[in-house]
Design an enzyme around this catalytic site. Structure first.
Site, PDB file in Angstrom:
ATOM      1  N   ARG A  90      44.233  10.846  76.125  1.00  0.00           N
ATOM      2  CA  ARG A  90      44.704   9.687  75.373  1.00  0.00           C
ATOM      3  C   ARG A  90      44.691   8.363  76.135  1.00  0.00           C
ATOM      4  NH1 ARG A  90      49.546   9.559  72.135  1.00  0.00           N
ATOM      5  NH2 ARG A  90      50.710  10.009  74.008  1.00  0.00           N
ATOM      6  N   ASP A  91      44.186   8.359  77.371  1.00  0.00           N
ATOM      7  CA  ASP A  91      44.080   7.079  78.085  1.00  0.00           C
ATOM      8  C   ASP A  91      42.876   7.097  79.023  1.00  0.00           C
ATOM      9  OD1 ASP A  91      44.808   4.470  78.656  1.00  0.00           O
ATOM     10  OD2 ASP A  91      46.287   5.031  80.179  1.00  0.00           O
ATOM     11  N   LEU A  92      41.762   7.652  78.537  1.00  0.00           N
ATOM     12  CA  LEU A  92      40.543   7.658  79.348  1.00  0.00           C
ATOM     13  C   LEU A  92      39.992   6.244  79.442  1.00  0.00           C
ATOM     14  CD1 LEU A  92      38.640  10.824  78.110  1.00  0.00           C
ATOM     15  CD2 LEU A  92      39.548  10.427  80.399  1.00  0.00           C
ATOM     16  N   ASN A  96      40.894   5.024  85.278  1.00  0.00           N
ATOM     17  CA  ASN A  96      41.540   6.334  85.378  1.00  0.00           C
ATOM     18  C   ASN A  96      40.559   7.438  85.758  1.00  0.00           C
ATOM     19  OD1 ASN A  96      44.033   5.312  84.781  1.00  0.00           O
ATOM     20  ND2 ASN A  96      43.978   5.886  82.628  1.00  0.00           N
ATOM     21  N   THR A 128      45.132   2.364  76.157  1.00  0.00           N
ATOM     22  CA  THR A 128      44.699   1.004  76.444  1.00  0.00           C
ATOM     23  C   THR A 128      43.841   0.491  75.294  1.00  0.00           C
ATOM     24  OG1 THR A 128      44.736   1.557  78.784  1.00  0.00           O
ATOM     25  CG2 THR A 128      43.499  -0.418  78.154  1.00  0.00           C
TER      26      THR A 128
END
Length: 167
Positions: A90-92, A96, A128
């Site tokens: 959920r935040d690739l 990261n 993001t």
């Protein structure tokens, strides 16, 4: 007493540690140590040290085409492993995705990761903006669930960045 850790922040921190213990794969950051802390010491997670991120390596023009191909393949392998274990990152995003000194992928920052079976109402945070799938902007009801498509969309944005070296 630790005043900076709200219950929600502490729970997210502990969840990230638990997820990293469950997800052991060469393309995922390795957890080396973990402490729940106590009244005088904050909890901590000790992760493997990786010297750079995909974002920095591309911005500094450090990668050739073969390295970019290998990174893309390893990112797919890491995502596949995460999804096969019923988790969503959920935040690739390129910052990261850490790179080892030999330029191998280490997917990191599982602070927003969750199990696919959780209902939308149980999830906190959305990632993001630049990397978020369009369906995350729609009004959702309590029965709506995320799928691994949210990570696949982020992967597409990352691929665009790898190929064009811009957003």
């Amino acid at each position: 007493e630790l005043k900076n850790f709200t219950h929600e922040v502490l729970q997210q921190f502990l969840t990230e540690g638990e997820i990293l213990f469950k997800l052991r794969h060469p393309c995922i950051i390795r957890i080396v140590g973990f402490s729940y802390g106590d009244d005088t010491h904050a909890p901590w997670i000790l992760l493997s040290l990786e010297p750079t991120s995909l974002e920095k390596a591309i911005n500094n023009k450090e990668l050739n085409k073969n390295q970019k191909n290998m990174i893309t393949t390893e990112l797919v392998l890491g995502m596949r492993y995460i999804h096969r274990h019923n988790f969503l990152h959920r935040d690739l995003k390129p910052s990261n995705i850490l790179l080892s000194k030999n330029r191998h992928v280490r997917i990191s920052d599982f602070g927003l990761a969750t199990n696919e079976s959780l209902e939308e109402s149980q999830l906190k945070g959305v990632g993001t903006l630049r990397f978020m799938a369009p369906e995350l902007f729609e009004e959702r009801n309590k029965d709506t669930r995320y799928t691994n498509k949210v990570d696949v969309y982020s992967f597409g944005v990352i691929m665009f960045f790898i190929v064009t070296e811009s957003y």
